[in-house]
Write an enzyme that holds these catalytic residues in place. Structure first.
Site, PDB file in Angstrom:
ATOM      1  N   LYS A   1      12.440 -32.821 -63.155  1.00  0.00           N
ATOM      2  CA  LYS A   1      11.278 -33.522 -62.591  1.00  0.00           C
ATOM      3  C   LYS A   1      10.287 -32.529 -61.976  1.00  0.00           C
ATOM      4  O   LYS A   1       9.097 -32.807 -61.880  1.00  0.00           O
ATOM      5  CB  LYS A   1      11.777 -34.511 -61.537  1.00  0.00           C
ATOM      6  CG  LYS A   1      10.720 -35.413 -60.954  1.00  0.00           C
ATOM      7  CD  LYS A   1      11.387 -36.498 -60.132  1.00  0.00           C
ATOM      8  CE  LYS A   1      10.408 -37.289 -59.313  1.00  0.00           C
ATOM      9  NZ  LYS A   1      11.098 -38.320 -58.530  1.00  0.00           N
TER      10      LYS A   1
ATOM     11  N   ASP B   1      14.357 -45.569 -60.428  1.00  0.00           N
ATOM     12  CA  ASP B   1      13.956 -44.442 -59.595  1.00  0.00           C
ATOM     13  C   ASP B   1      14.470 -43.193 -60.310  1.00  0.00           C
ATOM     14  O   ASP B   1      15.667 -42.915 -60.313  1.00  0.00           O
ATOM     15  CB  ASP B   1      14.616 -44.602 -58.211  1.00  0.00           C
ATOM     16  CG  ASP B   1      14.491 -43.352 -57.344  1.00  0.00           C
ATOM     17  OD1 ASP B   1      13.730 -42.438 -57.714  1.00  0.00           O
ATOM     18  OD2 ASP B   1      15.154 -43.307 -56.288  1.00  0.00           O
TER      19      ASP B   1
ATOM     20  N   ASP C   1       9.398 -39.619 -47.057  1.00  0.00           N
ATOM     21  CA  ASP C   1      10.281 -39.500 -48.222  1.00  0.00           C
ATOM     22  C   ASP C   1      10.514 -38.030 -48.548  1.00  0.00           C
ATOM     23  O   ASP C   1       9.631 -37.367 -49.099  1.00  0.00           O
ATOM     24  CB  ASP C   1       9.602 -40.240 -49.400  1.00  0.00           C
ATOM     25  CG  ASP C   1      10.406 -40.130 -50.695  1.00  0.00           C
ATOM     26  OD1 ASP C   1      11.487 -39.515 -50.695  1.00  0.00           O
ATOM     27  OD2 ASP C   1       9.935 -40.674 -51.714  1.00  0.00           O
TER      28      ASP C   1
ATOM     29  N   GLU D   1       7.029 -44.056 -55.161  1.00  0.00           N
ATOM     30  CA  GLU D   1       8.362 -44.197 -54.556  1.00  0.00           C
ATOM     31  C   GLU D   1       8.300 -44.741 -53.115  1.00  0.00           C
ATOM     32  O   GLU D   1       9.016 -45.695 -52.800  1.00  0.00           O
ATOM     33  CB  GLU D   1       9.100 -42.850 -54.609  1.00  0.00           C
ATOM     34  CG  GLU D   1       9.536 -42.520 -56.031  1.00  0.00           C
ATOM     35  CD  GLU D   1       9.873 -41.055 -56.250  1.00  0.00           C
ATOM     36  OE1 GLU D   1       9.942 -40.296 -55.268  1.00  0.00           O
ATOM     37  OE2 GLU D   1      10.065 -40.673 -57.420  1.00  0.00           O
TER      38      GLU D   1
END
Ligand code: AMP
Length: 527
Positions: A70, A8, A193, A171
C-alpha cells in the site's frame, strides 16, 4: 442485488465486513480470523499464498514475499518515498515503462495494484465462502490523505480482483460511521488514525444522521512500520558495535530482526519491558552469534517520541481548517493498530484534554463503517442520512513559468464541480494543453501531477475567440475528472488524457481477465 462488502485494505492487515439486519458484521477469513495480513508470497513451486500463509514465508522467502505494498500504490519509482523504501524492503523494486514503481518477481514485474488485487480477491473469496454465493460489489476504504493516483490505483486493484467499487470512502470517515451508528451521538468528533503505513486526522460533525467532514490532514508516509524501523536500527547498530558485523547486508537476518522488532513493539504496549531473543542471527568464520537484548517501554518511547510528535502539527492544521478549537471536540476516536501504543494514547489525550472513546475497535471499525456505507447507499441503514466528505488536497492547473492556479481548495466538500473558461492564445490554435495537479505548493513542480488534458480539434479561429468551458470535478470517491464543452455550440469538447501515473484501462481489463481465469482454473485455491 447480492451482498455488498466493505473492505479495509490496510498496509499491514486487511478486514472485510458485511451488513446483517442493518448492522455491520466482520466476516472471518478462511482461517476464521477477523483480519488478514496484507501479504502475498510466491513459493519456488509457483504457488501463490495470501495472508497468514504468505506472512510465514517472509523469513525464508523474503525476495518473493510482498508486504506493505500500500505504501507503493500510485507512486512513481523515482519518488523520494519509493527511493527510501528501496533500501529497506527485502523484495526488489523496478521502474515500470511509465515511470511507476513495480515489484520484481523473478524476471517479471508486478504492479502494486496487481499485488493488492490478490489480497482483495482473497477477501472476496472469504465473503463468498461466508455467504455461500458470489460477491461482486464492494465499498473500499483508503487513507483520507490518499491522492488521486493512489485512489485510482486502489480502485484498479479492486477491478482486477473482480469487484465493482460502489464507492471509495476515507478510512477515518468509515470509522466515524461505525462509531456514530453505535453511539447515536451528536457533536464534533476527531478521528486519529495511525495505521501500519499512514497517518490521518479527520474532524467531523455528526448531527442527526448527517456526517459532515469539516477537514482532514495527515501524512501518507508515517505509520507503525516507522516505529518498527527504529527498533531495527537500534538492533543493527548495537550489533555492529558489538560484533563489527552488518546485519543490514543479510536479507534473511534483517527480516528476522524486523519481525522481532514488531513483536517487541506490540508487547511494549502491554508490558514495561521486553526481551528480544534472536539465536544464530549470523555466523562469522563459523562462530554463531546471537542477539539478546532487553528493551524497556521508556527507551522505546524515547526512540519514537519524534514520530508521535510529527502527528501534532497535522492535528493543529486540521482543526484550523475546520475552524474548531481542540477543547470543542466532543469525542476522540483512535483507529489503526499503532494507536495501541500508550505514548500515542497519552499524547492524543493531552492534546484534546479528554480520553479517547473506549468502544471503537482500532482494527475492525473501518471495514464495519464501509459496510454501513453500503447500507446507506441501498437504503438498508436508515439512521444515517448523509455522508459529506472533503477532498484532502487542492486541485489546480499549471500556468506560465511553472506557476500554479488553484481551481478547487483543499477541504472542499465532495462531490464538487468548478467550471473555468479557456480560450486560445494564437490564431488558428487547434489544441489547448491543461496540466492538472494536486497539492498546495505555489509552484506547479511542487505538486503531484495527475494528468495532461489536451483539448483537441478546436475549430480554426482568431486568438481569443474559441470559448471552452472546462469542468473540474472531484467525485464522492475523491478522484478527479475533467470534461470540457464548447461554449458556443454546447458540444462536448474532445479531450486527450495522458495520466501521469497508473495502469491504463486496457491493462486493468487484461489483468482482470487473467485473475478471473485463474479463479476458474483453481476453484479451491486462494485467490
Ligand atoms: P493497521 O494498518 O491499522 O492494521 O495497523 C497496523 C499497525 O499497528 C502495525 O504497524 C502494527 O505493528 C501496529 N500494532 C498492532 N498492534 C499493536 C500494539 N499492540 N501496539 C503497538 N502497535 C501495534
Amino acid at each position: 442485488m447480492g451482498h455488498v462488502i466493505g473492505i479495509d485494505l490496510g498496509t499491514t492487515y486487511s478486514c472485510v465486513a458485511g451488513l446483517e439486519a442493518g448492522r455491520p458484521v466482520v466476516i472471518p477469513n478462511l482461517e476464521g480470523l477477523p483480519t488478514t495480513p496484507s501479504v502475498v508470497s510466491f513459493t519456488a513451486a509457483g504457488e501463490r499464498l495470501i495472508g497468514t500463509l504468505a506472512m510465514r514465508q517472509a523469513v525464508t522467502n523474503p525476495a518473493n514475499t510482498f508486504y506493505a505494498v500500500k505504501r507503493l500504490i500510485g507512486q512513481k519509482f523515482r519518488s523520494p518515498q519509493v527511493q527510501e523504501a528501496l533500501g529497506r524492503l527485502p523484495y526488489g523494486l523496478m521502474e515500470a515503462p511509465n515511470g511507476d514503481v513495480a515489484v520484481a518477481l523473478g524476471d517479471k514485474t508486478l504492479s502494486p495494484p496487481e499485488v493488492s488485487s490478490m489480497v482483495l480477491a482473497y477477501l472476496k473469496e472469504c465473503a463468498e465462502a461466508y455467504y455461500g454465493e458470489p460477491v461482486t460489489e464492494a465499498i473500499i476504504t483508503v487513507p483520507a490523505h490518499f491522492n488521486d493516483a493512489q485512489r485510482q490505483a486502489t480502485k484498479d486493484a479492486a477491478t482486477i480482483a473482480g469487484l465493482t467499487v460502489q464507492r471509495v470512502i476515507n478510512e477515518p470517515t468509515a470509522a466515524s460511521l461505525a462509531f456514530g451508528l453505535g453511539a447515536k451521538k451528536n457533536g464534533l468528533v476527531a478521528v486519529y488514525d495511525l495505521g501500519g503505513g499512514t497517518f490521518d486526522i479527520t474532524i467531523l460533525e455528526i448531527s442527526d444522521g448527517v456526517f459532515n467532514v469539516l477537514a482532514t490532514n495527515g501524512d501518507s508516509y508515517l505509520g507503525g512500520e516507522d516505529f518498527d524501523n527504529r527498533i531495527v536500527e537500534w538492533l543493527v547498530e548495537s550489533y555492529r558495535a558489538e560484533t563489527g558485523a552488518d546485519l543490514a547486508a543479510d536479507t534473511l537476518a534483517l527480516q528476522r530482526v524486523k519481525e522481532a522488532a514488531e513483536k517487541a513493539k506490540r508487547e511494549l504496549s502491554f508490558t514495561s519491558e521486553t526481551e528480544i531473543n534472536l539465536p544464530f542471527i549470523s555466523s562469522d568464520r563459523s562462530v554463531s552469534k546471537h542477539i539478546r537484548k532487553t528493551l524497556s517501554r521508556l527507551a522505546f518511547e524515547a526512540m519514537t517520541a519524534d514520530l508521535v510528535e510529527r502527528t501534532v502539527p497535522r492535528i493543529e492544521q486540521a482543526l484550523a481548517d475546520a475552524k474548531v478549537a481542540a477543547d470543542r471536540i466532543d469525542s476522540v476516536i483512535l483507529i489503526g493498530g499503532q494507536t495501541r501504543m500508550p505514548l500515542v494514547k497519552e499524547r492524543v489525550t493531552k492534546f484534546f484534554g479528554r480520553d479517547p472513546e473506549e468502544k471503537v475497535d482500532p482494527d475492525q471499525s473501518v471495514a464495519m463503517g464501509a459496510a454501513i456505507q453500503s447500507g446507506v447507499l441501498d437504503g438498508q441503514v436508515r439512521d444515517l442520512v448523509l455522508l459529506l466528505d472533503v477532498t484532502p488536497f487542492a486541485l489546480g492547473i499549471e500556468t506560465e513559468n511553472d506557476g500554479y492556479e488553484t481551481v478547487i481548495e483543499r477541504n472542499t466538500t465532495v462531490p464538487v464541480r468548478k467550471v473555468k473558461a479557456f480560450t486560445t492564445v494564437e490564431h488558428n490554435q487547434r489544441r489547448v494543453r491543461l496540466h492538472v495537479l494536486q497539492g498546495e505548493g505555489f509552484l506547479a513542480s511542487m505538486n503531484k501531477s495527475l494528468a495532461v488534458f489536451e483539448l483537441v480539434g478546436i475549430e480554426p479561429a482568431p486568438a481569443g475567440v474559441p470559448q471552452i468551458d472546462v469542468a473540474f470535478e472531484i467525485t464522492a470517491d475523491g478522484t478527479a475528472q475533467v470534461s470540457a464543452k464548447d461554449k458556443e455550440t454546447g458540444l462536448e469538447q474532445r479531450i486527450e488524457v495522458r495520466p501521469s501515473t497508473g495502469l491504463s484501462a486496457a491493462e486493468v481489463e487484461e489483468l482482470r481477465k487473467r485473475q478471473s481465469g485463474r479463479e476458474r482454473a483453481k476453484p479451491g485455491a486462494h485467490a
